[in-house]
Motif scaffolding. Sequence first.
Motif, short mmCIF file in Angstrom:
data_model
loop_
_atom_site.label_atom_id
_atom_site.label_comp_id
_atom_site.label_asym_id
_atom_site.label_seq_id
_atom_site.Cartn_x
_atom_site.Cartn_y
_atom_site.Cartn_z
N ASP A 36 0.81 -1.21 0.00
CA ASP A 36 0.00 0.00 0.00
C ASP A 36 0.84 1.27 0.00
OD1 ASP A 36 -2.41 -1.41 0.04
OD2 ASP A 36 -2.38 -1.58 2.24
N ALA A 37 2.15 1.12 0.08
CA ALA A 37 3.01 2.31 0.15
C ALA A 37 2.91 3.16 -1.11
CB ALA A 37 4.47 1.89 0.38
N LYS A 38 2.52 2.55 -2.24
CA LYS A 38 2.45 3.29 -3.50
C LYS A 38 1.31 4.31 -3.51
CE LYS A 38 -0.32 -0.44 -5.57
NZ LYS A 38 -0.36 -1.45 -6.63
N TYR A 39 0.37 4.18 -2.57
CA TYR A 39 -0.74 5.13 -2.51
C TYR A 39 -0.41 6.36 -1.63
CZ TYR A 39 -3.19 0.99 -4.19
OH TYR A 39 -3.56 -0.13 -4.90
N LEU A 40 0.78 6.33 -1.01
CA LEU A 40 1.16 7.40 -0.10
C LEU A 40 2.03 8.43 -0.83
CD1 LEU A 40 2.13 5.28 3.05
CD2 LEU A 40 -0.12 6.21 2.44
N SER A 41 1.86 9.70 -0.45
CA SER A 41 2.73 10.75 -1.00
C SER A 41 4.11 10.70 -0.32
CB SER A 41 2.11 12.13 -0.79
OG SER A 41 1.87 12.37 0.59
N GLU A 42 4.16 10.25 0.93
CA GLU A 42 5.40 10.01 1.66
C GLU A 42 5.21 8.79 2.54
OE1 GLU A 42 7.78 13.62 3.16
OE2 GLU A 42 5.70 14.33 3.16
N THR A 43 6.27 8.00 2.69
CA THR A 43 6.17 6.79 3.51
C THR A 43 6.54 7.12 4.96
OG1 THR A 43 8.41 6.20 2.91
CG2 THR A 43 6.65 5.22 1.58
N ILE A 44 5.68 7.93 5.56
CA ILE A 44 5.92 8.33 6.95
C ILE A 44 4.64 8.18 7.75
CG2 ILE A 44 7.76 9.96 6.34
CD1 ILE A 44 5.67 12.20 6.74
N ILE A 45 4.81 8.14 9.09
CA ILE A 45 3.67 8.14 10.00
C ILE A 45 3.73 9.45 10.78
CG2 ILE A 45 2.57 6.98 11.95
CD1 ILE A 45 4.11 4.45 11.11
N THR A 46 2.63 10.16 10.83
CA THR A 46 2.60 11.43 11.54
C THR A 46 1.34 11.50 12.40
OG1 THR A 46 2.74 13.83 11.28
CG2 THR A 46 1.45 12.62 9.63
N SER B 73 -2.90 18.85 2.76
CA SER B 73 -1.79 19.75 2.47
C SER B 73 -2.31 21.04 1.87
CB SER B 73 -0.80 19.08 1.51
OG SER B 73 -1.44 18.85 0.25
N ALA B 74 -1.45 22.04 1.75
CA ALA B 74 -1.86 23.33 1.20
C ALA B 74 -2.34 23.21 -0.24
CB ALA B 74 -0.68 24.32 1.30
N SER B 75 -1.73 22.28 -0.99
CA SER B 75 -2.12 22.11 -2.40
C SER B 75 -3.36 21.24 -2.54
CB SER B 75 -0.95 21.50 -3.17
OG SER B 75 -0.67 20.18 -2.68
N GLY B 76 -3.74 20.52 -1.52
CA GLY B 76 -4.89 19.63 -1.59
C GLY B 76 -4.57 18.30 -2.22
N GLN B 77 -3.31 18.08 -2.58
CA GLN B 77 -2.91 16.83 -3.24
C GLN B 77 -2.68 15.71 -2.24
OE1 GLN B 77 -2.84 16.50 -6.66
NE2 GLN B 77 -3.76 18.55 -6.54
N THR B 78 -2.47 16.06 -0.94
CA THR B 78 -2.20 15.05 0.09
C THR B 78 -3.23 15.19 1.19
OG1 THR B 78 0.17 15.07 -0.35
CG2 THR B 78 -0.55 14.18 1.76
N LEU B 79 -3.81 14.02 1.56
CA LEU B 79 -4.76 13.98 2.66
C LEU B 79 -4.18 13.17 3.80
CD1 LEU B 79 -8.03 13.21 0.63
CD2 LEU B 79 -7.18 15.45 1.35
N TYR B 80 -4.33 13.68 5.02
CA TYR B 80 -3.83 12.96 6.19
C TYR B 80 -4.98 12.15 6.78
CZ TYR B 80 0.24 15.91 5.72
OH TYR B 80 1.37 16.53 5.24
N ILE B 81 -4.91 10.83 6.54
CA ILE B 81 -6.04 9.94 6.82
C ILE B 81 -5.70 8.99 7.96
CG2 ILE B 81 -7.47 8.08 5.87
CD1 ILE B 81 -7.16 9.36 3.14
N GLU B 82 -6.65 8.86 8.86
CA GLU B 82 -6.57 7.84 9.90
C GLU B 82 -7.26 6.59 9.37
OE1 GLU B 82 -8.16 6.97 14.47
OE2 GLU B 82 -8.69 8.85 13.46
N PRO C 239 0.03 10.10 5.19
CA PRO C 239 -0.23 11.04 4.08
C PRO C 239 -0.61 10.27 2.80
CG PRO C 239 2.14 10.79 4.41
CD PRO C 239 1.48 9.95 5.46
N VAL C 240 -1.86 10.36 2.38
CA VAL C 240 -2.37 9.61 1.23
C VAL C 240 -2.61 10.58 0.07
CG1 VAL C 240 -4.23 8.10 0.42
CG2 VAL C 240 -3.48 8.00 2.81
N MET C 241 -2.21 10.13 -1.13
CA MET C 241 -2.50 10.96 -2.31
C MET C 241 -4.01 11.08 -2.46
SD MET C 241 0.44 9.83 -5.04
CE MET C 241 0.33 8.07 -4.75
N ALA C 242 -4.47 12.29 -2.84
CA ALA C 242 -5.91 12.62 -2.84
C ALA C 242 -6.74 11.65 -3.69
CB ALA C 242 -6.10 14.06 -3.33
N GLN C 243 -6.20 11.15 -4.80
CA GLN C 243 -6.97 10.29 -5.68
C GLN C 243 -7.25 8.91 -5.10
OE1 GLN C 243 -4.05 11.65 -6.29
NE2 GLN C 243 -2.68 10.41 -7.59
N TYR C 244 -6.47 8.57 -3.98
CA TYR C 244 -6.67 7.26 -3.36
C TYR C 244 -7.30 7.37 -1.97
CZ TYR C 244 -3.30 6.03 -6.99
OH TYR C 244 -2.66 5.88 -8.18
#
Length: 786
Positions: free
Chosen positions: A180-190, A216-225, A199-204
């Motif tokens: 599932d790492a390919k759906y993340l904009s960064e492979t981090i936990i925050t 994110s400010a651009s709306g391209q990354t969503l921080y999802i629980e 951090p998940v790319m908006a399309q996924y």
Amino acid sequence: MNKKIFETLEYQKVKDKLKPYLASQNGLQELANLFPMTDYEAIQLALTETLDGADIYRLKGGIPIAKLANIRPQMKRLEIGATLSGLELAQITKMLRTTQDIVRFFAKLEEEKITFHTLFETVAKLEILPEISKRLIKSIEGDGHITNEASDKLFGIRTRISTTESEIRTKMDGYTRGKDAKYLSETIITMRDGRYVIPVMAQYRNHFGGVVHDQSASGQTLYIEPQAVMELNNRLRQNQVEEKNEEERILAELSELLTPYREELLNNATILGHLDFINAKARYAAAIKGTEPTISKENHVYFRSARHPLIDPQKVVANDIELGETYKALIITGPNTGGKTITLKTFGLLQLMAQSGLFIPVNEHSQMGIFTEIFADIGDEQSIEQNLSTFSSHMDNIVKILAQIDQHSLVLFDELGGGTDPKEGAALAIAILDRVGSAGSYVMATTHYPELKAYGYNRPETMNASMEFDTQTLKPTYKLLVGIPGSSNAFDIATRLGVEPGVISQARGLMDQDSQDLSAMIKDLAARQKEASDRAARLKTEVAEAEQLHQDLSNEYQKLLNSKDQYLEKAKLQANDLVADAEKKATEIIKRLRKMEMQGGASIKENQLIDSKSELNALHQAPNLKKNRVLQRAKAKQTLKVNDDVLVTSYGQRGTLLRQLDKKHWEVQLGILKMKVATDELEKIAPEKEARTGSRTTIRRTASSAVKTTLDLRGKRYEEAMTEVDRYIDSALLAGYPMVTIVHGKGTGALRNGITKYLQRNRQVKHFEYAAPNAGGNGATVVYFK
């Protein structure tokens, strides 16, 4: 005291010098409240405390005070029932821990038999509060964080939080490291809003399910629980709320525990601040090389080698300054830049420091007074804080001073009467000094006016003084000369600065003869004063050295008297041991002789008798008679000469002197042997009666068990070894040995070479060689006789 004197004499700058030595807020507050005192008991107590602090600093490096905050605000909050924060409790905990450390520190000093005048009583007032201290130390860390040991419940909650966080991270790691790492904009936990997210790319956004907490400010990354960890995050959040509630309960419990002991805690903080202040005074005293002055209730001030504490110690000039005993007014005259003003400031500032309980930069045995007020009118180009003052401002200040002075006041005037017509200024200065004198005040004044030089001679309880001026270098030395009025040295200074000689000569001619004579007299007095001071200083040093030498000799003599009986007893014991040892050896020799006599009726051989007699003589402990004059005269009568009969004491045999080899040795005929014998081993004796005709003495040369075939010289000094070789060769010849071995060791080779030379000179030696390799090699010499 008036506040102006603190500004004029720069008292605050001295207080600022103590600040770096303070660690606690209470100590800083005590320094801020420091001002000169006028009560004898209070001043003496403060000086004694400083003395105790100086002793601790010298012996142990100071009192171990930690950096402590002011806990008075916390105590006020406890008084109204407030709950203290973790940081506030940590500050109280540190204070209690420091209290324990201080009590242990002074208990150890008491065990070491170190005494103090006041500090043990001060430390005894500290309250340790062991149970409260133990609870606080267990529950609160230095930064205010509550420890896991504060309560069992808190420990359990934090354990669950740790376990839950571990489970969450394990699941989240599966998203960041797996397919599932390919759906993340960064492979981090925050974290967002206290919950773990990725951090998940908006399309996924629908791929993981769950809740979006941020983007994110651009709306391209969503921080999802993610849906899979929502339950774990809920559990974590619940545990965190429980943790916070438990921490608040613990803080309230600890605050309630401290509330009944507010007075004890404040008292501890005050005492620790006072100890910190004492420690700072001691360290500052060491920095300025300060000493404790004695207090004169009669205000007889005597500062020995006084130094200004704010001037570089490498540049400051020390002066003896005295006031009060023989004179209450000191008039210092002389030119500018000579040090008059700084001498005035030094005297006043040291008096302020001493009345504040501080050590002052003076030599030991200095004396201070107690003044209820110290006034000063000092304002010139040398002042650090002020610019040039006008005559009217000077007069305004002096008027205020004259209105307040009494018999317990000290007044300092710089350039009294200056800034106006010289004659009027001089008259005004004299009138002001008379007014101060009538009030019974103590005064020190500087001036240029020559009229005041005569005033110093004519007025009672008044003394002239001046600043020394080196007429050779035409420069001031900044040394105070009491009893001698100053000379302006204007002509000398003008000459040094390049004024034409003709101008100087004309100026001298304009002076009346009396003024010139006075100037010459002052110069002569100054020179004589300097010579007398230098001589007095040298004599003082020599007297001190002589007194110290006398004291050392007295101490050593007393030690000798005390140990005399011990030495005599020890000598008796040693003498008894020597006698017992000699008796034992003599008994052994006698037994051996009897045994030899009983062996087959054989007669005892001459060499055996010689050896035995030598052994007996060696047991004799001859006294040291070198200093006995009677015995020396008796010995002089027995001067040795050729053909004298003598007794060789080392062998116990009679012999005849053949010739004197040198001042210390003779060649002696012993039977058939000719031997080299030391002079101190010869005693002149009466000649034997003529032997009967036909009688003769037979000496049979046979081996004797008393002489060994090997002589071991290892470990002996060169001279001692060579003497033994000489005697041993003679004994071996008497014993009839064909060969002997001398073990001398290898070492430096000096002993081996000496033995070689001796054997080469000996006529009885046939030849000699080094021993075999397995028998010592060149560490031993085999000697063959003729």
